[in-house]
Structure formats: structure tokens, C-alpha cells
Design a protein around this motif. Sequence first.
Motif, PDB file in Angstrom:
ATOM      1  N   ILE A 243       0.851  -1.198   0.000  1.00 60.26           N
ATOM      2  CA  ILE A 243       0.000   0.000   0.000  1.00 60.26           C
ATOM      3  C   ILE A 243       0.882   1.242   0.000  1.00 60.26           C
ATOM      4  CG2 ILE A 243      -1.680   1.355   1.329  1.00 60.26           C
ATOM      5  CD1 ILE A 243      -2.780  -1.293   2.419  1.00 60.26           C
ATOM      6  N   ARG A 244       0.627   2.145  -0.934  1.00 61.79           N
ATOM      7  CA  ARG A 244       1.390   3.387  -1.002  1.00 61.79           C
ATOM      8  C   ARG A 244       0.537   4.544  -0.495  1.00 61.79           C
ATOM      9  NH1 ARG A 244       6.019   2.173  -2.629  1.00 61.79           N
ATOM     10  NH2 ARG A 244       6.418   0.478  -4.090  1.00 61.79           N
ATOM     11  N   THR A 245       1.184   5.460   0.206  1.00 60.35           N
ATOM     12  CA  THR A 245       0.478   6.632   0.733  1.00 60.35           C
ATOM     13  C   THR A 245       0.708   7.821  -0.209  1.00 60.35           C
ATOM     14  OG1 THR A 245       2.354   7.518   1.987  1.00 60.35           O
ATOM     15  CG2 THR A 245       1.006   5.850   3.085  1.00 60.35           C
ATOM     16  N   THR A 246      -0.024   8.885   0.060  1.00 58.52           N
ATOM     17  CA  THR A 246       0.246  10.160  -0.620  1.00 58.52           C
ATOM     18  C   THR A 246       1.590  10.693  -0.132  1.00 58.52           C
ATOM     19  OG1 THR A 246      -0.773  11.466   1.131  1.00 58.52           O
ATOM     20  CG2 THR A 246      -2.216  10.723  -0.657  1.00 58.52           C
ATOM     21  N   GLU A 247       2.081  11.743  -0.760  1.00 67.74           N
ATOM     22  CA  GLU A 247       3.244  12.449  -0.206  1.00 67.74           C
ATOM     23  C   GLU A 247       2.801  13.155   1.073  1.00 67.74           C
ATOM     24  OE1 GLU A 247       1.003  15.548  -2.479  1.00 67.74           O
ATOM     25  OE2 GLU A 247       1.476  13.407  -2.759  1.00 67.74           O
ATOM     26  N   GLN A 248       3.760  13.537   1.909  1.00 66.07           N
ATOM     27  CA  GLN A 248       3.424  14.229   3.156  1.00 66.07           C
ATOM     28  C   GLN A 248       2.839  15.609   2.845  1.00 66.07           C
ATOM     29  OE1 GLN A 248       6.278  16.122   5.979  1.00 66.07           O
ATOM     30  NE2 GLN A 248       5.779  14.396   7.322  1.00 66.07           N
ATOM     31  N   LYS A 249       1.734  15.941   3.502  1.00 65.62           N
ATOM     32  CA  LYS A 249       1.091  17.244   3.337  1.00 65.62           C
ATOM     33  C   LYS A 249       1.170  18.010   4.661  1.00 65.62           C
ATOM     34  CE  LYS A 249      -2.152  15.300  -0.026  1.00 65.62           C
ATOM     35  NZ  LYS A 249      -1.779  15.989  -1.249  1.00 65.62           N
ATOM     36  N   ASP A 250       1.566  19.265   4.590  1.00 61.86           N
ATOM     37  CA  ASP A 250       1.670  20.092   5.788  1.00 61.86           C
ATOM     38  C   ASP A 250       0.304  20.711   6.078  1.00 61.86           C
ATOM     39  OD1 ASP A 250       2.274  21.780   7.850  1.00 61.86           O
ATOM     40  OD2 ASP A 250       3.882  22.858   6.825  1.00 61.86           O
ATOM     41  N   ARG A 251      -0.322  20.287   7.165  1.00 63.03           N
ATOM     42  CA  ARG A 251      -1.634  20.807   7.567  1.00 63.03           C
ATOM     43  C   ARG A 251      -1.506  21.874   8.664  1.00 63.03           C
ATOM     44  NH1 ARG A 251      -4.056  19.657   3.023  1.00 63.03           N
ATOM     45  NH2 ARG A 251      -4.697  17.478   2.740  1.00 63.03           N
ATOM     46  N   ASP A 252      -0.333  22.475   8.795  1.00 61.02           N
ATOM     47  CA  ASP A 252      -0.022  23.521   9.774  1.00 61.02           C
ATOM     48  C   ASP A 252       0.037  23.009  11.221  1.00 61.02           C
ATOM     49  OD1 ASP A 252       0.147  25.272   7.671  1.00 61.02           O
ATOM     50  OD2 ASP A 252      -1.123  26.811   8.578  1.00 61.02           O
ATOM     51  N   TYR A 253      -0.952  22.206  11.632  1.00 62.59           N
ATOM     52  CA  TYR A 253      -1.017  21.749  13.023  1.00 62.59           C
ATOM     53  C   TYR A 253      -0.495  20.314  13.180  1.00 62.59           C
ATOM     54  CZ  TYR A 253      -3.858  25.757  12.297  1.00 62.59           C
ATOM     55  OH  TYR A 253      -4.263  26.992  11.875  1.00 62.59           O
ATOM     56  N   PHE A 254      -0.264  19.669  12.067  1.00 63.03           N
ATOM     57  CA  PHE A 254       0.338  18.333  11.990  1.00 63.03           C
ATOM     58  C   PHE A 254       0.723  18.102  10.536  1.00 63.03           C
ATOM     59  CE2 PHE A 254      -4.290  18.205  11.977  1.00 63.03           C
ATOM     60  CZ  PHE A 254      -4.575  17.614  10.745  1.00 63.03           C
ATOM     61  N   ARG A 255       1.517  17.075  10.294  1.00 62.21           N
ATOM     62  CA  ARG A 255       1.889  16.707   8.926  1.00 62.21           C
ATOM     63  C   ARG A 255       1.279  15.353   8.626  1.00 62.21           C
ATOM     64  NH1 ARG A 255       5.490  19.254  11.607  1.00 62.21           N
ATOM     65  NH2 ARG A 255       6.486  17.373  12.444  1.00 62.21           N
ATOM     66  N   ALA A 256       0.689  15.206   7.442  1.00 60.82           N
ATOM     67  CA  ALA A 256      -0.181  14.060   7.178  1.00 60.82           C
ATOM     68  C   ALA A 256       0.157  13.336   5.885  1.00 60.82           C
ATOM     69  CB  ALA A 256      -1.630  14.540   7.121  1.00 60.82           C
ATOM     70  N   VAL A 257      -0.062  12.020   5.915  1.00 64.75           N
ATOM     71  CA  VAL A 257      -0.099  11.207   4.692  1.00 64.75           C
ATOM     72  C   VAL A 257      -1.414  10.427   4.717  1.00 64.75           C
ATOM     73  CG1 VAL A 257       2.422  11.011   4.509  1.00 64.75           C
ATOM     74  CG2 VAL A 257       1.128   9.224   5.717  1.00 64.75           C
ATOM     75  N   GLU A 261      -7.208   1.856   3.243  1.00 65.53           N
ATOM     76  CA  GLU A 261      -6.895   0.533   3.795  1.00 65.53           C
ATOM     77  C   GLU A 261      -7.686  -0.522   3.002  1.00 65.53           C
ATOM     78  OE1 GLU A 261      -9.224  -1.398   5.901  1.00 65.53           O
ATOM     79  OE2 GLU A 261     -10.641   0.020   5.050  1.00 65.53           O
ATOM     80  N   PRO A 262      -7.477  -1.831   3.244  1.00 63.45           N
ATOM     81  CA  PRO A 262      -8.046  -2.852   2.356  1.00 63.45           C
ATOM     82  C   PRO A 262      -9.566  -2.843   2.193  1.00 63.45           C
ATOM     83  CG  PRO A 262      -6.295  -3.808   3.680  1.00 63.45           C
ATOM     84  CD  PRO A 262      -6.519  -2.422   4.204  1.00 63.45           C
ATOM     85  N   ASN A 263     -10.306  -2.327   3.183  1.00 65.69           N
ATOM     86  CA  ASN A 263     -11.767  -2.257   3.057  1.00 65.69           C
ATOM     87  C   ASN A 263     -12.240  -0.925   2.465  1.00 65.69           C
ATOM     88  OD1 ASN A 263     -13.447  -4.662   4.183  1.00 65.69           O
ATOM     89  ND2 ASN A 263     -11.679  -4.511   5.568  1.00 65.69           N
ATOM     90  N   GLY A 264     -11.285  -0.072   2.071  1.00 66.39           N
ATOM     91  CA  GLY A 264     -11.640   1.168   1.374  1.00 66.39           C
ATOM     92  C   GLY A 264     -11.803   2.396   2.246  1.00 66.39           C
ATOM     93  N   ILE A 265     -11.572   2.271   3.564  1.00 65.85           N
ATOM     94  CA  ILE A 265     -11.683   3.440   4.444  1.00 65.85           C
ATOM     95  C   ILE A 265     -10.445   4.310   4.268  1.00 65.85           C
ATOM     96  CG2 ILE A 265     -11.920   4.217   6.845  1.00 65.85           C
ATOM     97  CD1 ILE A 265     -13.147   1.437   7.448  1.00 65.85           C
ATOM     98  N   LEU A 266     -10.661   5.626   4.193  1.00 65.53           N
ATOM     99  CA  LEU A 266      -9.530   6.544   4.056  1.00 65.53           C
ATOM    100  C   LEU A 266      -8.873   6.725   5.420  1.00 65.53           C
ATOM    101  CD1 LEU A 266      -7.879   8.413   2.219  1.00 65.53           C
ATOM    102  CD2 LEU A 266      -9.523  10.249   2.729  1.00 65.53           C
ATOM    103  N   PHE A 267      -7.614   6.276   5.523  1.00 62.26           N
ATOM    104  CA  PHE A 267      -6.815   6.414   6.736  1.00 62.26           C
ATOM    105  C   PHE A 267      -5.801   7.536   6.528  1.00 62.26           C
ATOM    106  CE2 PHE A 267      -6.873   1.894   8.879  1.00 62.26           C
ATOM    107  CZ  PHE A 267      -8.222   2.038   9.126  1.00 62.26           C
ATOM    108  N   GLU A 268      -5.493   8.217   7.604  1.00 64.36           N
ATOM    109  CA  GLU A 268      -4.452   9.247   7.609  1.00 64.36           C
ATOM    110  C   GLU A 268      -3.460   8.892   8.709  1.00 64.36           C
ATOM    111  OE1 GLU A 268      -4.095  13.937   8.982  1.00 64.36           O
ATOM    112  OE2 GLU A 268      -5.969  13.259   8.067  1.00 64.36           O
ATOM    113  N   ILE A 269      -2.201   9.220   8.502  1.00 64.73           N
ATOM    114  CA  ILE A 269      -1.212   9.157   9.575  1.00 64.73           C
ATOM    115  C   ILE A 269      -0.781  10.597   9.840  1.00 64.73           C
ATOM    116  CG2 ILE A 269       0.946   8.158  10.394  1.00 64.73           C
ATOM    117  CD1 ILE A 269       0.745   6.106   8.085  1.00 64.73           C
ATOM    118  N   ALA A 270      -1.041  11.078  11.064  1.00 69.13           N
ATOM    119  CA  ALA A 270      -0.793  12.489  11.402  1.00 69.13           C
ATOM    120  C   ALA A 270       0.218  12.583  12.538  1.00 69.13           C
ATOM    121  CB  ALA A 270      -2.102  13.164  11.819  1.00 69.13           C
ATOM    122  N   THR A 271       1.132  13.527  12.421  1.00 73.36           N
ATOM    123  CA  THR A 271       2.135  13.726  13.474  1.00 73.36           C
ATOM    124  C   THR A 271       1.510  14.445  14.682  1.00 73.36           C
ATOM    125  OG1 THR A 271       2.845  15.848  12.528  1.00 73.36           O
ATOM    126  CG2 THR A 271       4.053  13.869  11.831  1.00 73.36           C
TER     127      THR A 271
END
Length: 310
Positions: A243-257, A261-271
Motif C-alpha cells: 500500500i502506497r500513501t500520498t506524499e506528506q502534506k503540511d496541515r499547519d497543526y500536523f503533517r499528514a499522509v 486501507e483494504p476495506n476502502g476506508i480513508l486512513f491518515e497518519i498524522a504527526t
Amino acid sequence: MLQNGIHHVTAIAGPAQRNLDFYTRVLGLRLVKKTVNFDDPGTYHFYYGDESGQPGTILTFFPWEHAAPGRLGAGETQETVFRVPEGSIGYWTHRLVEKGVVLEAPQQRFGETVLAFKDPDGMRLALGAVPGTEHEPAWTADEIPAEHAIRGFHSASLLVTRAAPTGAILTDIFGFTEIAREGSLVRYKAGDTVLGGIIDLREAGEFPRGRSGAGTVHHIAFRATTDAVQAEMVKKLAENHGIRTTEQKDRDYFRAVYFREPNGILFEIATDDPGFAVDEPAETLGQALKLPRFLEPKRARIEAVLPKVV
């Protein structure tokens, strides 16, 4: 100490003022950030949480004035559950009825009392009674006593076709462990994380897919304490799960990718960092409209189209 678990949950709402009134005045959460959808700046992005907006307390919304109602289905976050003190379910039942909120009778889930209800857009929420919570610090609105106030997330329930593939991501990438099963629910716990440390997978089989819209969750974000931890998760996702993620995006209050996931839910990883006090004082969080640097030159135009809220 490495903390895993839910960072935030982001949902879609209808009218902005109605959303603001419900979450701050009915549920008593703090508006910790009033900004805009960075990809659609004609729309607000509201962040609600505890006093500082700690990871594990943050529920966010994109309120579109004329958003069509969504439909819950497989491949979505089904229910977002907040933690309250064990003796507070009676208080909240009375309060929600008094405020005209649609709610269900209290039920038992994994030995805990849970009060399920819906927000004005039909989003599924619940309060989970947790022993000892009354001793934790609480953000309180004017009329909600501190002893009954919400203390961040208890859990989120994900509606999936098959639980095992999502469970593999939760355990291998996010540090959860399966701890219990009850009917069609499989419960996962992230170590000793207190806020947002539980995910329940509800296996629905060939249930119809959901439709995005008001009252549905757009994505669920999981915590990465640092950029390095986030990068390690991204690497592991690719190597172990393809599984490949998006590039890191700066959301000002955290950085996100982001990834599906396999069932189609949009997951984010946030700092976890830098948090919400990066662009305004902690004591006045959520009072002024904050814009990212790249949108600041368009402030007058943006403020002209955003609905007025108080």
C-alpha cells in the motif's frame, strides 16, 4: 513513551453554525481551531477537542451549507465514541433528551455502558462510560459540570466487509492488538494509550457501500509521534502490505499522509506536533479565523464567502 491510537476523526456536516452550536454548546467540546479546508477554502474546517486539542480528542468537520446527506455503508467509520465518567450516563441521557437529540437506550458493549446518539446531520456518536475518568482534567462549557464532561475519544467503530485485512493494518502499522470479540465486533487496543486507544471493527459481510455526505466520516487519522515514526509506517505499509500513501502534506497543526486501507476506508497518519497553539495563544484557541500562509493573501475574498458564525 510511544503513543499510538486515534489522532483525529474528520467528518462532513451541513450548516456551519448548527455544527458549531451542537459540538460546543450541547456536547461542551472546545473549538480549538477555526480555519478553512486547505483544498476548498470557501469552506470552514472546524476542530473540536479538549483544552489544548490533544491527539485523541480531536473531532473535525468540513461544514458545507447545502451538503446532501450521506449514507452509512461498508468501508466507513460507523461510530465515533467519546469517554465520559462511569456515573455520567444518566446526566447525559437527560441532557440529550432535553436538547432534542436523537438517542438510543444505553447498552452494554464489552462490559461497558454506551449511550448512542446522532448529531443534527445524522452522524453516529456515542458516549462510553469509563471508570476513573472523573479524575482526569476536563474542559467544561458553561453549564456542563466538570464531573460529567467529555474526556476525549474512547474509540471508533469501523464498518468493514472483512475484519482481518483491516486488523492486519491496525496491528502491524499502528501498534494495536486484538483484545476481545463480541458478536460481529472485534476490539483492538493500542497499548496503554488512554485517549482514542480503541478501534472496533464491525464485520458486515456484503453490506452495501456508503455514500459520502453530511453525517458521514471523511477519514480517520492515526498518531505518529514524529516525522521519523510516520516515515517508518509509510515504509512498512509499502513493504508489508503493498500500500502506497500520498506524499506528506503540511496541515499547519500536523503533517499528514493518506491511504485507503483494504476495506476502502480513508486512513491518515498524522504527526503529534506542532499542535494547535503554533499560530495563536493557547488561551484564545479557536476564536480567530486562521489561514495557512499560502491562503493569507486571499483572506478578504475567503472571509467574504464564508458564512458568519458566532
